[in-house]
Design a protein around this motif. Structure first.
Motif, PDB file in Angstrom:
ATOM      1  N   LEU A  34     -20.462  -4.962  37.291  1.00 29.57           N
ATOM      2  CA  LEU A  34     -19.061  -5.284  37.046  1.00 29.57           C
ATOM      3  C   LEU A  34     -18.795  -6.770  37.268  1.00 29.57           C
ATOM      4  O   LEU A  34     -19.318  -7.382  38.207  1.00 29.57           O
ATOM      5  N   VAL A  35     -17.956  -7.343  36.394  1.00 36.11           N
ATOM      6  CA  VAL A  35     -17.617  -8.754  36.450  1.00 36.11           C
ATOM      7  C   VAL A  35     -16.097  -8.885  36.476  1.00 36.11           C
ATOM      8  O   VAL A  35     -15.403  -8.353  35.597  1.00 36.11           O
ATOM      9  N   ILE A  36     -15.576  -9.589  37.482  1.00 31.67           N
ATOM     10  CA  ILE A  36     -14.134  -9.824  37.591  1.00 31.67           C
ATOM     11  C   ILE A  36     -13.823 -11.209  37.042  1.00 31.67           C
ATOM     12  O   ILE A  36     -14.425 -12.208  37.451  1.00 31.67           O
ATOM     13  N   GLY A  37     -12.893 -11.264  36.104  1.00 27.55           N
ATOM     14  CA  GLY A  37     -12.455 -12.523  35.518  1.00 27.55           C
ATOM     15  C   GLY A  37     -10.949 -12.537  35.413  1.00 27.55           C
ATOM     16  O   GLY A  37     -10.253 -11.776  36.101  1.00 27.55           O
ATOM     17  N   GLY A  38     -10.427 -13.370  34.559  1.00 22.72           N
ATOM     18  CA  GLY A  38      -8.980 -13.412  34.422  1.00 22.72           C
ATOM     19  C   GLY A  38      -8.523 -14.483  33.462  1.00 22.72           C
ATOM     20  O   GLY A  38      -9.283 -15.389  33.101  1.00 22.72           O
ATOM     21  N   THR A  44      -9.063  -9.198  34.804  1.00 19.85           N
ATOM     22  CA  THR A  44      -9.889  -8.341  33.964  1.00 19.85           C
ATOM     23  C   THR A  44     -11.169  -7.942  34.682  1.00 19.85           C
ATOM     24  O   THR A  44     -11.692  -8.676  35.523  1.00 19.85           O
ATOM     25  N   CYS A  45     -11.660  -6.759  34.328  1.00 20.18           N
ATOM     26  CA  CYS A  45     -12.943  -6.282  34.811  1.00 20.18           C
ATOM     27  C   CYS A  45     -13.749  -5.832  33.604  1.00 20.18           C
ATOM     28  O   CYS A  45     -13.298  -4.974  32.836  1.00 20.18           O
ATOM     29  N   THR A  46     -14.921  -6.425  33.432  1.00 22.51           N
ATOM     30  CA  THR A  46     -15.810  -6.044  32.342  1.00 22.51           C
ATOM     31  C   THR A  46     -17.157  -5.637  32.922  1.00 22.51           C
ATOM     32  O   THR A  46     -17.467  -5.935  34.090  1.00 22.51           O
ATOM     33  N   ASP A  47     -17.974  -4.965  32.105  1.00 23.25           N
ATOM     34  CA  ASP A  47     -19.346  -4.720  32.540  1.00 23.25           C
ATOM     35  C   ASP A  47     -20.232  -5.839  32.001  1.00 23.25           C
ATOM     36  O   ASP A  47     -19.761  -6.758  31.325  1.00 23.25           O
ATOM     37  N   THR A  49     -22.231  -5.963  29.686  1.00 23.24           N
ATOM     38  CA  THR A  49     -22.355  -6.037  28.226  1.00 23.24           C
ATOM     39  C   THR A  49     -21.119  -6.672  27.594  1.00 23.24           C
ATOM     40  O   THR A  49     -21.087  -6.887  26.386  1.00 23.24           O
ATOM     41  N   GLY A  50     -20.094  -6.946  28.431  1.00 24.73           N
ATOM     42  CA  GLY A  50     -18.860  -7.519  27.920  1.00 24.73           C
ATOM     43  C   GLY A  50     -17.788  -6.488  27.611  1.00 24.73           C
ATOM     44  O   GLY A  50     -16.684  -6.852  27.195  1.00 24.73           O
ATOM     45  N   ARG A  51     -18.088  -5.211  27.820  1.00 23.87           N
ATOM     46  CA  ARG A  51     -17.095  -4.160  27.546  1.00 23.87           C
ATOM     47  C   ARG A  51     -16.016  -4.179  28.618  1.00 23.87           C
ATOM     48  O   ARG A  51     -16.301  -4.194  29.812  1.00 23.87           O
ATOM     49  N   LEU A  52     -14.744  -4.182  28.188  1.00 24.22           N
ATOM     50  CA  LEU A  52     -13.615  -4.212  29.108  1.00 24.22           C
ATOM     51  C   LEU A  52     -13.495  -2.869  29.825  1.00 24.22           C
ATOM     52  O   LEU A  52     -13.415  -1.818  29.189  1.00 24.22           O
ATOM     53  N   ARG A  53     -13.498  -2.908  31.155  1.00 28.02           N
ATOM     54  CA  ARG A  53     -13.343  -1.688  31.954  1.00 28.02           C
ATOM     55  C   ARG A  53     -11.886  -1.450  32.325  1.00 28.02           C
ATOM     56  O   ARG A  53     -11.402  -0.329  32.277  1.00 28.02           O
ATOM     57  N   TRP A  54     -11.184  -2.495  32.737  1.00 26.81           N
ATOM     58  CA  TRP A  54      -9.763  -2.367  33.036  1.00 26.81           C
ATOM     59  C   TRP A  54      -9.111  -3.754  33.059  1.00 26.81           C
ATOM     60  O   TRP A  54      -9.783  -4.773  33.158  1.00 26.81           O
ATOM     61  N   THR A  55      -7.781  -3.735  32.957  1.00 28.97           N
ATOM     62  CA  THR A  55      -6.965  -4.945  33.040  1.00 28.97           C
ATOM     63  C   THR A  55      -5.809  -4.675  33.983  1.00 28.97           C
ATOM     64  O   THR A  55      -5.175  -3.615  33.915  1.00 28.97           O
TER      65      THR A  55
END
Length: 274
Positions: A34-38, A44-47, A49-55
């Motif tokens: 999991l990667v936390i960005g914004g 935002t949280c993506t995996d 692979t770049g797939r969005l997990r949640w916002t």
């Protein structure tokens, strides 16, 4: 404290206009897959692979994130100016789905184990660090704030914005107790420290490179620039570890007579263990 010393490999100066400071880029934090960005308006949280997990929507802009055992603490900047300047809320979220656990106030955070975090705030009579559990409840409080170094215990390179400063390198102890270094820092807003593998903290303090051990004992490694008394506000610094045995120190000196003009000093330093 380990016996460290430095030697200057390269040094140069450059005159110019307002310096361009590095902008924090995504990702802010990552854990497992999991990667936390914004971006402005959202955390935002993506995996991987770049797939969005949640916002999770926010009114401002995320600027840092800290992950611990299924929780993520995200600090933000507000878009508009208000009583706290551009400081926005800090959000404690569930890492799995982005659900809000608690909305907090703080400028700088750090990760502890077990879903616990440190969050600090300075200004308007605040000079505090709080320890929060995974539910957002305060479990300890200290009258200290600055750059956090978490490892064997919690140390802080304090930043109090006071003139003269009362900042030191300190250790936070249970029950709000604080162990302080013998040395009083010269600069009230020292830049972020470098932490060496043995736990030694390197601090660039008003042009002087200092080392602090786990026992808070200090040593002077190099005197790079002389900062005149009462003129510390003209100088801003960065210190980075740029290799296994290399440091880069940058000190930017604002011209007191020519608005917008700076002299930037840069050193490449070699680290040696005695």
């Amino acid at each position: 404290m380990g016996n460290w010393r430095v030697t200057v490999i390269d040094q140069h100066r450059k005159r110019g206009m307002d310096p361009v400071f590095r902008v924090r880029e995504e990702p802010f934090a990552a854990r497992d897959d999991l990667v936390i960005g914004g971006r402005t308006g959202a955390i935002t949280c993506t995996d991987t692979t770049g797939r969005l997990r949640w916002t999770h929507p926010v009114p401002g802009t995320p600027n840092a994130a800290h992950i611990s055992s299924g929780r993520v603490l995200v600090t933000t900047s507000s878009i508009g100016y208000h009583a706290w300047g551009h400081l926005g809320p800090a959000y404690l979220l569930d890492l799995e789905d982005g659900t809000l656990v608690a909305e907090l106030r703080g400028e700088r955070g750090a990760t502890l184990g077990g879903g616990r975090f440190l969050l600090g705030l300075e200004g308007y009579a605040h000079f505090h660090t709080w320890q929060f559990d995974r539910d957002g409840d305060v479990t300890d409080t200290w009258r200290s704030y600055g750059h956090y170094v978490v490892g064997t215990g919690i140390r802080v390179v304090e930043a109090d914005r006071a003139t003269p400063t009362a900042s030191r390198v300190v250790r936070l102890l249970p029950g709000g107790a604080i162990e302080r270094s013998a040395l009083l820092l010269t600069e009230s807003q020292a830049c972020g420290p470098v932490v060496l593998p043995d736990g030694t903290i390197l601090v660039l303090d008003a042009g002087v490179l200092r080392a602090f051990g786990r026992d808070l004992a200090d040593a002077t490694l190099a005197e790079l620039v002389t900062v005149p008394d009462g003129e510390a506000d003209r100088f801003t610094s960065t210190l980075e570890r740029t290799g296994a045995d290399r440091l880069t120190a940058v000190i930017r000196e604002r011209n007191p007579e020519r608005a917008g003009k700076y002299l930037t000093h840069t050193w490449t330093l070699a680290l040696h263990r005695s």
